[in-house]
Design an enzyme around this catalytic site. Structure first.
Site, PDB file in Angstrom:
ATOM      1  N   ASP A  31      47.348  37.982  28.607  1.00 43.56           N
ATOM      2  CA  ASP A  31      48.030  37.468  29.797  1.00 43.56           C
ATOM      3  C   ASP A  31      49.055  36.440  29.335  1.00 43.56           C
ATOM      4  O   ASP A  31      48.953  35.904  28.233  1.00 43.56           O
ATOM      5  CB  ASP A  31      47.008  36.811  30.761  1.00 43.56           C
ATOM      6  CG  ASP A  31      47.525  36.783  32.194  1.00 43.56           C
ATOM      7  OD1 ASP A  31      47.005  37.552  33.030  1.00 43.56           O
ATOM      8  OD2 ASP A  31      48.468  36.004  32.449  1.00 43.56           O
ATOM      9  N   THR A  87      53.054  45.090  40.372  1.00 41.38           N
ATOM     10  CA  THR A  87      54.250  45.846  40.811  1.00 41.38           C
ATOM     11  C   THR A  87      54.473  45.466  42.275  1.00 41.38           C
ATOM     12  O   THR A  87      54.237  46.259  43.182  1.00 41.38           O
ATOM     13  CB  THR A  87      54.022  47.361  40.689  1.00 41.38           C
ATOM     14  OG1 THR A  87      52.792  47.682  41.372  1.00 41.38           O
ATOM     15  CG2 THR A  87      53.926  47.788  39.237  1.00 41.38           C
ATOM     16  N   ARG A 150      38.853  49.507  44.621  1.00 39.06           N
ATOM     17  CA  ARG A 150      38.878  48.692  45.833  1.00 39.06           C
ATOM     18  C   ARG A 150      38.460  47.273  45.476  1.00 39.06           C
ATOM     19  O   ARG A 150      37.506  47.093  44.691  1.00 39.06           O
ATOM     20  CB  ARG A 150      37.902  49.254  46.875  1.00 39.06           C
ATOM     21  CG  ARG A 150      38.337  50.549  47.525  1.00 39.06           C
ATOM     22  CD  ARG A 150      37.175  51.190  48.261  1.00 39.06           C
ATOM     23  NE  ARG A 150      36.128  51.587  47.321  1.00 39.06           N
ATOM     24  CZ  ARG A 150      34.959  52.112  47.701  1.00 39.06           C
ATOM     25  NH1 ARG A 150      34.673  52.250  48.980  1.00 39.06           N
ATOM     26  NH2 ARG A 150      34.060  52.472  46.799  1.00 39.06           N
ATOM     27  N   GLU A 151      39.119  46.277  46.041  1.00 40.69           N
ATOM     28  CA  GLU A 151      38.710  44.899  45.773  1.00 40.69           C
ATOM     29  C   GLU A 151      37.291  44.683  46.302  1.00 40.69           C
ATOM     30  O   GLU A 151      36.924  45.173  47.363  1.00 40.69           O
ATOM     31  CB  GLU A 151      39.685  43.923  46.414  1.00 40.69           C
ATOM     32  CG  GLU A 151      41.022  43.904  45.710  1.00 40.69           C
ATOM     33  CD  GLU A 151      41.875  42.706  46.099  1.00 40.69           C
ATOM     34  OE1 GLU A 151      41.319  41.656  46.454  1.00 40.69           O
ATOM     35  OE2 GLU A 151      43.118  42.834  46.056  1.00 40.69           O
ATOM     36  N   LYS A 200      48.347  58.887  43.528  1.00 41.37           N
ATOM     37  CA  LYS A 200      47.956  57.517  43.837  1.00 41.37           C
ATOM     38  C   LYS A 200      48.553  57.081  45.175  1.00 41.37           C
ATOM     39  O   LYS A 200      47.835  56.624  46.075  1.00 41.37           O
ATOM     40  CB  LYS A 200      48.412  56.574  42.718  1.00 41.37           C
ATOM     41  CG  LYS A 200      48.267  55.100  43.032  1.00 41.37           C
ATOM     42  CD  LYS A 200      46.825  54.679  43.213  1.00 41.37           C
ATOM     43  CE  LYS A 200      46.766  53.239  43.678  1.00 41.37           C
ATOM     44  NZ  LYS A 200      45.400  52.816  44.022  1.00 41.37           N
ATOM     45  N   CYS A 256      47.291  46.165  48.593  1.00 36.43           N
ATOM     46  CA  CYS A 256      47.730  47.513  48.201  1.00 36.43           C
ATOM     47  C   CYS A 256      48.281  48.354  49.349  1.00 36.43           C
ATOM     48  O   CYS A 256      49.414  48.824  49.282  1.00 36.43           O
ATOM     49  CB  CYS A 256      46.578  48.249  47.535  1.00 36.43           C
ATOM     50  SG  CYS A 256      46.091  47.485  45.999  1.00 36.43           S
TER      51      CYS A 256
HETATM   52  C1  UDX Z   1      42.559  50.097  48.643  1.00 35.84           C
HETATM   53  C2  UDX Z   1      42.086  51.516  48.335  1.00 35.84           C
HETATM   54  O1  UDX Z   1      40.855  51.763  49.043  1.00 35.84           O
HETATM   55  C3  UDX Z   1      41.832  51.667  46.828  1.00 35.84           C
HETATM   56  O2  UDX Z   1      41.449  52.995  46.534  1.00 35.84           O
HETATM   57  C4  UDX Z   1      43.138  51.332  46.090  1.00 35.84           C
HETATM   58  O3  UDX Z   1      42.970  51.451  44.691  1.00 35.84           O
HETATM   59  C5  UDX Z   1      43.570  49.916  46.434  1.00 35.84           C
HETATM   60  O4  UDX Z   1      43.742  49.772  47.861  1.00 35.84           O
HETATM   61  P1  UDX Z   1      41.527  47.693  48.924  1.00 35.84           P
HETATM   62  O5  UDX Z   1      42.937  47.280  49.202  1.00 35.84           O
HETATM   63  O6  UDX Z   1      40.677  46.864  48.019  1.00 35.84           O
HETATM   64  O7  UDX Z   1      41.526  49.211  48.301  1.00 35.84           O
HETATM   65  O8  UDX Z   1      40.794  47.714  50.324  1.00 35.84           O
HETATM   66  P2  UDX Z   1      40.056  48.793  51.252  1.00 35.84           P
HETATM   67  O9  UDX Z   1      38.609  48.641  51.086  1.00 35.84           O
HETATM   68  O10 UDX Z   1      40.648  50.138  51.064  1.00 35.84           O
HETATM   69  O11 UDX Z   1      40.478  48.231  52.714  1.00 35.84           O
HETATM   70  C6  UDX Z   1      41.856  48.159  53.014  1.00 35.84           C
HETATM   71  C7  UDX Z   1      41.998  47.616  54.435  1.00 35.84           C
HETATM   72  O12 UDX Z   1      41.494  48.571  55.375  1.00 35.84           O
HETATM   73  C8  UDX Z   1      41.220  46.315  54.676  1.00 35.84           C
HETATM   74  O13 UDX Z   1      41.993  45.432  55.486  1.00 35.84           O
HETATM   75  C9  UDX Z   1      39.979  46.794  55.427  1.00 35.84           C
HETATM   76  O14 UDX Z   1      39.436  45.802  56.288  1.00 35.84           O
HETATM   77  C10 UDX Z   1      40.546  47.947  56.245  1.00 35.84           C
HETATM   78  N1  UDX Z   1      39.536  48.937  56.635  1.00 35.84           N
HETATM   79  C11 UDX Z   1      38.888  49.653  55.673  1.00 35.84           C
HETATM   80  C12 UDX Z   1      39.291  49.149  57.991  1.00 35.84           C
HETATM   81  O15 UDX Z   1      39.897  48.503  58.855  1.00 35.84           O
HETATM   82  N2  UDX Z   1      38.378  50.088  58.348  1.00 35.84           N
HETATM   83  C13 UDX Z   1      37.696  50.831  57.434  1.00 35.84           C
HETATM   84  O16 UDX Z   1      36.880  51.671  57.828  1.00 35.84           O
HETATM   85  C14 UDX Z   1      37.956  50.603  56.040  1.00 35.84           C
END
Ligand code: UDX
Length: 431
Positions: A31, A87, A150-151, A200, A256
């Site tokens: 880093d 990015t 996913r986070e 992706k 994301c």
């Molecule tokens: C996402 C993708 O899932 C992951 O595959 C990619 O690599 C990165 O982006 P992340 O951003 O960590 O992952 O969050 P995710 O769990 O997908 O939730 C995204 C948003 O959708 C959040 O605000 C969450 O609250 C919302 N969400 C998710 C809903 O409102 N309802 C759901 O049923 C699921």
């Protein structure tokens, strides 16, 4: 086992490096932030990712995981070079590749012969060619290996993925990258780089579309008097729809989905296709922020306009401390903009946590240390992030300390009968 350099130690890079070392590879993470590298060398993991601190500790103890300052230091002796740099979204909606290009130019002169450079960050379609051009090394293959982490569950998503995608026209390089995942039980698909990068973006945009659809269905349910929880349950039995990602909410967010969905719309536009459907998915999401904010504003009885609103949840979803592009913050910006006062509590956001002021400088709210401090004297209470602890709130105590008796549950987290039995008016989403 292989020697791998990881350039960038955010939640993607650190997770990738720690998991690769757990799989037996020799990993050096680089880093530019010296203080961050020093913390990581001491095993201090700065992000909330379940199981990551244990893997980092394991890797440091086994001698399989190292941290250095500067990409050159990591890449000079490694065989694989994973680019895990940010990015971010540029002003025009396209992804900003400056970090990626800088990282590639930094390592180009130190790469051992026959190295493989791997794009792990989410990069626009065609970026593999950009990295190859910046590297200017005909002996070095550039491969796309997008992340689907996913986070909050990034470690599990890396070690038990639904699939591994490798994009390369160089079959030998693709096989070498595939071998890094030999101890992972998941399908590995090899395609060309452009298709891998498109997988992706298309995956994220589809998931965001599914969420905008279910939020629109929730609005329809409110209009026709249906219960969205039963509607999505009935939908999910169809294996073509599936049960996942059907929870309505205040809108979707995170670091994301918003960025990637806008980037894909821009990629399409630049390629000559007006991706109107995707623009509508983004608009439905913005409408959901507006609709949720209006519900909250309407939850304040006329005589209580001078009292504050108690907001439970600030992070973009439960299980993470990330505030970037949080739906909770989008909604509260609208509520504050309408002249309301807000006291907010989130278990992952400390009272003196300056991240909120950094990520959202113009959001004027008071962050408090517990949900009851937020509810004291409140005109109404709103749940914006689905933290499990909010299902165990003492509603008798809340009824005593709040001035108003309205609850807006923007995540359908609660069983409505529980607050209603204690005299609250309850409004959820789509029910
Ligand atoms: C996402 C993708 O899932 C992951 O595959 C990619 O690599 C990165 O982006 P992340 O951003 O960590 O992952 O969050 P995710 O769990 O997908 O939730 C995204 C948003 O959708 C959040 O605000 C969450 O609250 C919302 N969400 C998710 C809903 O409102 N309802 C759901 O049923 C699921």
């Amino acid at each position: 086992m292989a020697s791998i350099a990881i350039i960038g130690t955010g939640y993607v890079g650190l997770t990738t490096g720690a998991c690769f070392s757990h799989l037996g590879h020799d990993v050096i993470c680089a880093d530019i932030d010296e203080a961050k590298v020093a913390r990581l060398q001491a095993g201090d993991v700065p992000i909330v990712e379940k199981g990551l601190d244990r893997l980092v500790d394991e890797g440091i103890r086994s001698g399989k995981l190292h941290f250095v300052v500067g990409a050159e230091s990591a890449s000079k002796e490694a065989e694989f070079h994973y680019l895990c740099v940010p990015t971010p979204q540029g002003d025009d909606g396209a992804a900003d590749l400056s970090y990626l290009e800088t990282a590639a130019s930094q390592i180009s002169h130190v790469l051992p012969n026959n190295s493989v450079v791997v794009n792990k960050s989410t990069v626009p379609v065609g970026s593999t060619r950009v990295v190859a051009r910046v590297l200017g090394r005909s002996d070095v293959a550039v491969v796309s290996n997008p992340e689907f982490l996913r986070e909050g569950t990034a470690v599990a998503d890396f070690l038990q993925p639904d699939r591994v995608v490798i994009g390369s026209r160089d079959q030998e390089a693709a096989i070498r990258v595939a071998a890094l995942y030999s101890r992972i039980a998941a399908p590995i698909m090899v395609t060309d780089p452009v298709s891998a990068e498109t997988i992706k973006y298309a995956s994220n945009a589809f998931l965001a579309s599914k969420l905008s659809f279910v939020n629109a269905i929730a609005t329809l349910c409110e209009a026709v008097g249906a219960d969205v929880n039963d509607v999505v349950l009935g939908m999910g039995y169809d294996s073509r729809i599936g049960r996942e990602f059907l929870r309505p909410g205040p809108g979707w967010g995170g670091s994301c989905f918003p960025k990637d969905t806008r980037a894909l719309a821009k990629i399409a536009q630049d390629a000559g296709y007006d991706f109107r459907f995707l623009n509508e998915v983004l608009q439905v999401n913005a409408d959901q922020f507006d609709r949720t904010a209006q519900k909250i504003i309407d939850s304040v009885d006329p005589g209580l306009a001078d009292n504050h609103i108690a907001a439970l949840g600030l992070t973009f979803k439960a299980g993470t401390d990330d505030l970037r592009d949080s739906p909770a913050v989008e909604v509260l910006e609208r509520v504050v903009g309408a002249g309301m006062q807000v006291k907010a509590y989130d278990p992952a956001v400390l009272v003196d946590d300056n991240r909120l002021a950094i990520v959202h400088p113009d959001l004027d709210i008071e962050v408090v240390s517990d949900p009851y401090a937020a509810a004291e004297g409140a005109a109404s209470l709103v749940i914006l992030t689905e933290w499990d602890e909010f299902t165990w709130l003492d509603f008798d105590k809340l009824r005593e300390i709040m001035i108003g008796k309205n609850i807006v549950d923007a995540r359908n987290l609660l069983d409505p009968s529980i607050p209603r039995r204690r005299g609250f008016n309850y409004r959820g989403v789509g029910r």
